[in-house]
Design an enzyme around this catalytic site. Structure first.
Site, short mmCIF file in Angstrom:
data_model
loop_
_atom_site.label_atom_id
_atom_site.label_comp_id
_atom_site.label_asym_id
_atom_site.label_seq_id
_atom_site.Cartn_x
_atom_site.Cartn_y
_atom_site.Cartn_z
N TYR A 32 0.84 -1.21 0.00
CA TYR A 32 0.00 0.00 0.00
C TYR A 32 0.87 1.26 0.00
CZ TYR A 32 -3.09 3.68 1.67
OH TYR A 32 -3.77 4.85 1.79
N LYS A 57 0.98 4.04 -3.06
CA LYS A 57 0.63 5.46 -2.89
C LYS A 57 1.81 6.35 -3.29
CE LYS A 57 -2.87 6.82 -1.57
NZ LYS A 57 -4.11 7.03 -2.36
N VAL A 108 -6.56 9.45 8.81
CA VAL A 108 -7.77 10.28 8.84
C VAL A 108 -8.92 9.50 9.48
CG1 VAL A 108 -9.29 11.70 7.42
CG2 VAL A 108 -6.92 11.26 6.69
C1 UD1 Z 1 -1.84 3.67 7.11
C2 UD1 Z 1 -1.26 5.06 6.92
C3 UD1 Z 1 -2.39 6.06 6.73
C4 UD1 Z 1 -3.32 5.58 5.62
C5 UD1 Z 1 -3.86 4.21 5.96
C6 UD1 Z 1 -4.77 3.67 4.85
C7 UD1 Z 1 0.78 5.06 8.27
C8 UD1 Z 1 1.48 5.63 9.44
N1 UD1 Z 1 -0.48 5.47 8.09
O1 UD1 Z 1 -2.55 3.67 8.29
O2 UD1 Z 1 -1.85 7.32 6.38
O3 UD1 Z 1 -4.39 6.46 5.52
O4 UD1 Z 1 -2.75 3.34 6.08
O5 UD1 Z 1 -5.34 2.46 5.22
O6 UD1 Z 1 1.33 4.28 7.51
N2 UD1 Z 1 -4.61 -1.52 14.77
C9 UD1 Z 1 -4.94 -2.21 15.93
N3 UD1 Z 1 -6.15 -2.84 15.98
C10 UD1 Z 1 -7.01 -2.84 14.92
C11 UD1 Z 1 -6.66 -2.14 13.74
C12 UD1 Z 1 -5.45 -1.49 13.70
O7 UD1 Z 1 -4.18 -2.25 16.88
O8 UD1 Z 1 -8.08 -3.45 15.05
C13 UD1 Z 1 -3.33 -0.79 14.75
C14 UD1 Z 1 -2.47 -1.06 13.52
O9 UD1 Z 1 -1.63 -2.17 13.73
C15 UD1 Z 1 -1.70 0.26 13.42
C16 UD1 Z 1 -2.70 1.30 13.94
O10 UD1 Z 1 -3.68 0.58 14.68
O11 UD1 Z 1 -0.58 0.23 14.27
C17 UD1 Z 1 -3.40 2.08 12.85
O12 UD1 Z 1 -3.93 1.15 11.90
P1 UD1 Z 1 -4.86 1.61 10.69
O13 UD1 Z 1 -5.98 2.41 11.21
O14 UD1 Z 1 -5.16 0.39 9.87
O15 UD1 Z 1 -3.97 2.61 9.88
P2 UD1 Z 1 -2.39 2.58 9.44
O16 UD1 Z 1 -2.04 1.25 8.88
O17 UD1 Z 1 -1.55 3.20 10.49
#
Ligand code: UD1
Length: 313
Positions: free
Chosen positions: A141, A145, A171
């Site tokens: 991903y 991007k 976001v």
């Molecule tokens: C990433 C990008 C973000 C983008 C998004 C698109 C980074 C820093 N950010 O977001 O700019 O818009 O992809 O999808 O790379 N998590 C949990 N439990 C859950 C789900 C997620 O612990 O049930 C954790 C993930 O492991 C991660 C964090 O929460 O560490 C955020 O996850 P998520 O909301 O999926 O976004 P990113 O992967 O950070």
């Protein structure tokens, strides 16, 4: 002015459409409805809707006809989804973007504002992340991007098509779909807590993110669509803060109530450890500053999920 919002039936796209209509602009949406939903636009009047996939170049050509400004939001998001299935997300995120740029160039579009991603930075040794840092994508991903971002800059250099990339940072807000395991973490946490279920935290929960309320992104993108001297630029739009997942969970549980504890599970492959934006370039070039704080954004988001859940039950 006629605006094309690609992915306009998605979460961020539908907020852009809403604000453009509020300002009296003419808006066309193109959306494949793979992750977008017509329901996201159901409350809005006067949107021209084209269902189709930009990975098909004829759709891209039809979509840009007569358009002045393109806000290119269409993508298949999610780091883990791209790790599971890099080909499908590449088709949407890279092929779709290249087709859109070719069509925009051929149709004489004035400017394309592209939804870039903070994931392009990867694990940088220093925070905050500033646009001059080298990129280091950790997942398909993030790479996709970034490739589309580079295509934007190249189209500006080669063909003179005005492009601006806005790098988004995690976001969140109303209409973010919580229904898939690939959904954004705030939508998953809020919907779990509202239902009295335990959210899952990947890893130790000490990873951090610059969670950005969607209205701030809408503001940044619309500024980028009109600003002078920004063609070819890459600009972070975020809040400039960071919060850990453990803090996020605690704040949300305080807001929503209840006594559930999170379930900790293994870290996600391709996950970035820490993310926080330097937003001084957006301040300088776009006169941008975040208008909605993280806390205010969370309150609005929780209120929206509550009213949606209440209406559904
Ligand atoms: C990433 C990008 C973000 C983008 C998004 C698109 C980074 C820093 N950010 O977001 O700019 O818009 O992809 O999808 O790379 N998590 C949990 N439990 C859950 C789900 C997620 O612990 O049930 C954790 C993930 O492991 C991660 C964090 O929460 O560490 C955020 O996850 P998520 O909301 O999926 O976004 P990113 O992967 O950070």
């Amino acid at each position: 002015m006629t605006y094309l919002v690609t992915g306009g039936a998605g979460f961020i796209g539908s907020h852009l459409v809403e604000e453009l209509l509020r300002r009296g602009e003419h808006v066309r949406v193109v959306d494949s409805l793979i992750t977008g939903k017509r329901a996201n636009l159901a409350h809005l009047q006067g949107v021209e809707f084209l269902e189709g996939d930009l990975a098909d170049i004829s759709v891209a050509h039809r979509a840009v006809t007569g358009v002045d400004v393109v806000l290119h939001q269409a993508a298949i998001p999610s780091v883990p989804r791209s790790v599971e299935d890099p080909v499908t997300s590449n088709r949407a995120n890279v092929d779709g973007s290249l087709n859109l740029l070719v069509a925009a160039r051929d149709a004489g579009v004035r400017r394309v504002v592209y939804a870039g991603s903070s994931s392009a930075y990867g694990d940088t040794p220093v925070l905050p992340k500033v646009e001059t840092m080298p990129t280091a994508p950790l997942s398909p991903y993030a790479l996709q991007k970034l490739v589309a971002e580079e295509y934007c800059r190249m189209f500006t250099r080669l063909y003179g098509l005005e492009t601006v990339t806005i790098r988004y940072f995690n976001v969140f807000g109303p209409r973010q779909d919580p229904s898939s395991p690939y959904s954004g973490v705030i939508s998953l946490f809020v919907s779990a807590l509202c239902a009295g279920r335990a959210p899952t935290i990947h890893g130790d929960g000490e990873q951090t993110r610059d969670f950005t309320y969607v209205a701030n992104v809408v503001d940044g993108v619309l500024r980028a669509s009109a600003a002078q001297n920004v063609s070819g630029e890459v600009i972070n739009v975020a809040t400039g803060g960071r919060i850990s997942l453990n803090q996020l969970f605690a704040t949300l549980r305080d807001l929503i109530g209840g006594s559930v504890e999170p379930v900790y599970t293994e870290p996600r492959r391709g996950d970035v450890r820490d993310s926080r934006a330097d937003i001084s370039k957006a301040e300088r070039l776009l006169d941008y500053s975040p208008t909605i704080t993280f806390e205010e954004g969370l309150e609005r988001t929780v209120a929206w999920y509550r009213s949606t859940l209440a209406a559904a039950s």
